[in-house]
Design a protein around this motif. Sequence first.
Motif, PDB file in Angstrom:
ATOM      1  N   ARG A   1      -0.995  10.808  12.419  1.00 42.96           N
ATOM      2  CA  ARG A   1      -1.510  10.389  13.739  1.00 42.96           C
ATOM      3  C   ARG A   1      -1.215   8.919  14.010  1.00 42.96           C
ATOM      4  O   ARG A   1      -0.883   8.520  15.119  1.00 42.96           O
ATOM      5  CB  ARG A   1      -3.004  10.638  13.812  1.00 42.96           C
ATOM      6  N   LEU A   2      -1.323   8.093  12.981  1.00 46.68           N
ATOM      7  CA  LEU A   2      -1.073   6.664  13.149  1.00 46.68           C
ATOM      8  C   LEU A   2       0.405   6.331  13.310  1.00 46.68           C
ATOM      9  O   LEU A   2       0.774   5.486  14.117  1.00 46.68           O
ATOM     10  CB  LEU A   2      -1.623   5.888  11.949  1.00 46.68           C
ATOM     11  N   PHE A   3       1.256   6.996  12.513  1.00 48.29           N
ATOM     12  CA  PHE A   3       2.647   6.569  12.423  1.00 48.29           C
ATOM     13  C   PHE A   3       3.675   7.639  12.763  1.00 48.29           C
ATOM     14  O   PHE A   3       4.879   7.387  12.674  1.00 48.29           O
ATOM     15  CB  PHE A   3       2.936   6.037  11.012  1.00 48.29           C
ATOM     16  N   GLY A   4       3.232   8.824  13.141  1.00 46.96           N
ATOM     17  CA  GLY A   4       4.180   9.890  13.456  1.00 46.96           C
ATOM     18  C   GLY A   4       4.704  10.529  12.180  1.00 46.96           C
ATOM     19  O   GLY A   4       3.977  10.703  11.209  1.00 46.96           O
ATOM     20  N   LYS A   5       5.984  10.834  12.173  1.00 44.78           N
ATOM     21  CA  LYS A   5       6.586  11.506  11.023  1.00 44.78           C
ATOM     22  C   LYS A   5       6.514  10.603   9.781  1.00 44.78           C
ATOM     23  O   LYS A   5       6.824   9.426   9.848  1.00 44.78           O
ATOM     24  CB  LYS A   5       8.037  11.863  11.317  1.00 44.78           C
ATOM     25  N   ILE A   6       6.119  11.194   8.675  1.00 46.58           N
ATOM     26  CA  ILE A   6       5.959  10.455   7.424  1.00 46.58           C
ATOM     27  C   ILE A   6       7.094  10.838   6.471  1.00 46.58           C
ATOM     28  O   ILE A   6       7.383  12.020   6.274  1.00 46.58           O
ATOM     29  CB  ILE A   6       4.593  10.770   6.774  1.00 46.58           C
ATOM     30  N   ALA A   7       7.708   9.831   5.862  1.00 47.81           N
ATOM     31  CA  ALA A   7       8.817  10.052   4.935  1.00 47.81           C
ATOM     32  C   ALA A   7       8.367  10.861   3.722  1.00 47.81           C
ATOM     33  O   ALA A   7       7.222  10.754   3.273  1.00 47.81           O
ATOM     34  CB  ALA A   7       9.385   8.708   4.482  1.00 47.81           C
ATOM     35  N   LYS A   8       9.292  11.647   3.190  1.00 47.78           N
ATOM     36  CA  LYS A   8       8.984  12.497   2.036  1.00 47.78           C
ATOM     37  C   LYS A   8       8.530  11.691   0.828  1.00 47.78           C
ATOM     38  O   LYS A   8       7.658  12.136   0.077  1.00 47.78           O
ATOM     39  CB  LYS A   8      10.200  13.349   1.675  1.00 47.78           C
ATOM     40  N   GLU A   9       9.102  10.502   0.640  1.00 46.49           N
ATOM     41  CA  GLU A   9       8.693   9.703  -0.523  1.00 46.49           C
ATOM     42  C   GLU A   9       7.247   9.226  -0.388  1.00 46.49           C
ATOM     43  O   GLU A   9       6.527   9.109  -1.374  1.00 46.49           O
ATOM     44  CB  GLU A   9       9.643   8.537  -0.789  1.00 46.49           C
ATOM     45  N   VAL A  10       6.803   8.969   0.834  1.00 45.26           N
ATOM     46  CA  VAL A  10       5.409   8.585   1.065  1.00 45.26           C
ATOM     47  C   VAL A  10       4.509   9.771   0.747  1.00 45.26           C
ATOM     48  O   VAL A  10       3.488   9.633   0.067  1.00 45.26           O
ATOM     49  CB  VAL A  10       5.195   8.096   2.515  1.00 45.26           C
ATOM     50  N   LEU A  11       4.888  10.946   1.217  1.00 41.83           N
ATOM     51  CA  LEU A  11       4.097  12.148   0.956  1.00 41.83           C
ATOM     52  C   LEU A  11       3.998  12.420  -0.548  1.00 41.83           C
ATOM     53  O   LEU A  11       2.927  12.766  -1.048  1.00 41.83           O
ATOM     54  CB  LEU A  11       4.711  13.350   1.671  1.00 41.83           C
ATOM     55  N   ALA A  12       5.099  12.217  -1.256  1.00 32.74           N
ATOM     56  CA  ALA A  12       5.096  12.435  -2.703  1.00 32.74           C
ATOM     57  C   ALA A  12       4.145  11.466  -3.402  1.00 32.74           C
ATOM     58  O   ALA A  12       3.441  11.846  -4.349  1.00 32.74           O
ATOM     59  CB  ALA A  12       6.507  12.290  -3.254  1.00 32.74           C
ATOM     60  N   LYS A  13       4.119  10.222  -2.954  1.00 31.63           N
ATOM     61  CA  LYS A  13       3.221   9.232  -3.559  1.00 31.63           C
ATOM     62  C   LYS A  13       1.763   9.598  -3.301  1.00 31.63           C
ATOM     63  O   LYS A  13       0.905   9.412  -4.165  1.00 31.63           O
ATOM     64  CB  LYS A  13       3.542   7.842  -3.039  1.00 31.63           C
ATOM     65  N   ILE A  14       1.475  10.117  -2.121  1.00 34.61           N
ATOM     66  CA  ILE A  14       0.106  10.534  -1.798  1.00 34.61           C
ATOM     67  C   ILE A  14      -0.300  11.710  -2.675  1.00 34.61           C
ATOM     68  O   ILE A  14      -1.438  11.799  -3.130  1.00 34.61           O
ATOM     69  CB  ILE A  14      -0.027  10.869  -0.301  1.00 34.61           C
ATOM     70  N   GLU A  15       0.628  12.618  -2.928  1.00 34.60           N
ATOM     71  CA  GLU A  15       0.353  13.766  -3.794  1.00 34.60           C
ATOM     72  C   GLU A  15      -0.108  13.326  -5.178  1.00 34.60           C
ATOM     73  O   GLU A  15      -0.874  14.024  -5.832  1.00 34.60           O
ATOM     74  CB  GLU A  15       1.588  14.659  -3.919  1.00 34.60           C
ATOM     75  N   ALA A  16       0.360  12.175  -5.634  1.00 36.41           N
ATOM     76  CA  ALA A  16       0.053  11.699  -6.983  1.00 36.41           C
ATOM     77  C   ALA A  16      -1.276  10.944  -7.074  1.00 36.41           C
ATOM     78  O   ALA A  16      -1.722  10.625  -8.171  1.00 36.41           O
ATOM     79  CB  ALA A  16       1.190  10.807  -7.479  1.00 36.41           C
ATOM     80  N   LEU A  17      -1.914  10.657  -5.947  1.00 32.17           N
ATOM     81  CA  LEU A  17      -3.151   9.875  -5.962  1.00 32.17           C
ATOM     82  C   LEU A  17      -4.338  10.703  -6.441  1.00 32.17           C
ATOM     83  O   LEU A  17      -4.450  11.892  -6.156  1.00 32.17           O
ATOM     84  CB  LEU A  17      -3.445   9.328  -4.561  1.00 32.17           C
ATOM     85  N   SER A  18      -5.243  10.047  -7.130  1.00 33.93           N
ATOM     86  CA  SER A  18      -6.492  10.680  -7.562  1.00 33.93           C
ATOM     87  C   SER A  18      -7.453  10.764  -6.372  1.00 33.93           C
ATOM     88  O   SER A  18      -7.219  10.147  -5.323  1.00 33.93           O
ATOM     89  CB  SER A  18      -7.139   9.846  -8.666  1.00 33.93           C
ATOM     90  N   LEU A  19      -8.539  11.496  -6.540  1.00 33.96           N
ATOM     91  CA  LEU A  19      -9.541  11.605  -5.482  1.00 33.96           C
ATOM     92  C   LEU A  19     -10.094  10.230  -5.123  1.00 33.96           C
ATOM     93  O   LEU A  19     -10.223   9.894  -3.939  1.00 33.96           O
ATOM     94  CB  LEU A  19     -10.676  12.539  -5.907  1.00 33.96           C
ATOM     95  N   GLU A  20     -10.382   9.414  -6.117  1.00 36.60           N
ATOM     96  CA  GLU A  20     -10.901   8.061  -5.873  1.00 36.60           C
ATOM     97  C   GLU A  20      -9.904   7.244  -5.041  1.00 36.60           C
ATOM     98  O   GLU A  20     -10.287   6.539  -4.110  1.00 36.60           O
ATOM     99  CB  GLU A  20     -11.171   7.377  -7.209  1.00 36.60           C
ATOM    100  N   GLU A  21      -8.624   7.345  -5.373  1.00 40.46           N
ATOM    101  CA  GLU A  21      -7.592   6.607  -4.645  1.00 40.46           C
ATOM    102  C   GLU A  21      -7.431   7.143  -3.225  1.00 40.46           C
ATOM    103  O   GLU A  21      -7.237   6.370  -2.280  1.00 40.46           O
ATOM    104  CB  GLU A  21      -6.260   6.687  -5.389  1.00 40.46           C
ATOM    105  N   LEU A  22      -7.523   8.466  -3.064  1.00 48.67           N
ATOM    106  CA  LEU A  22      -7.422   9.060  -1.726  1.00 48.67           C
ATOM    107  C   LEU A  22      -8.562   8.583  -0.831  1.00 48.67           C
ATOM    108  O   LEU A  22      -8.355   8.275   0.346  1.00 48.67           O
ATOM    109  CB  LEU A  22      -7.438  10.591  -1.819  1.00 48.67           C
ATOM    110  N   GLU A  23      -9.764   8.508  -1.387  1.00 44.32           N
ATOM    111  CA  GLU A  23     -10.913   8.026  -0.617  1.00 44.32           C
ATOM    112  C   GLU A  23     -10.725   6.572  -0.217  1.00 44.32           C
ATOM    113  O   GLU A  23     -11.015   6.190   0.922  1.00 44.32           O
ATOM    114  CB  GLU A  23     -12.196   8.220  -1.411  1.00 44.32           C
TER     115      GLU A  23
END
Length: 75
Positions: free
Chosen positions: A15-37
């Motif tokens: 919503r903030l930035f439109g299309k998100i690069a695959k490498e960004v999505l991959a980095k988010i996948e690796a985050l813990s719950l604490e980091e996601l929060e």
Amino acid sequence: MEEGARSLVFRLLKRLFGKIAKEVLAKIEALSLEELEALALALLEFCAIADWEGWLQGQARREISRAEKVYNARA
């Protein structure tokens, strides 16, 4: 719970930035719950995708610092 947090972060970034690069999505996948929060809260202050990159670098530095403290406490 972790998947819900991850999904929320994905939606906020899109919503903030439109299309998100695959490498960004991959980095988010690796985050813990604490980091996601923490990221979900930080997103409220982001103005550009570069803010995400800076946040991620800061997160990595905090992890290294935390690991060093644990290591030093055991030594």
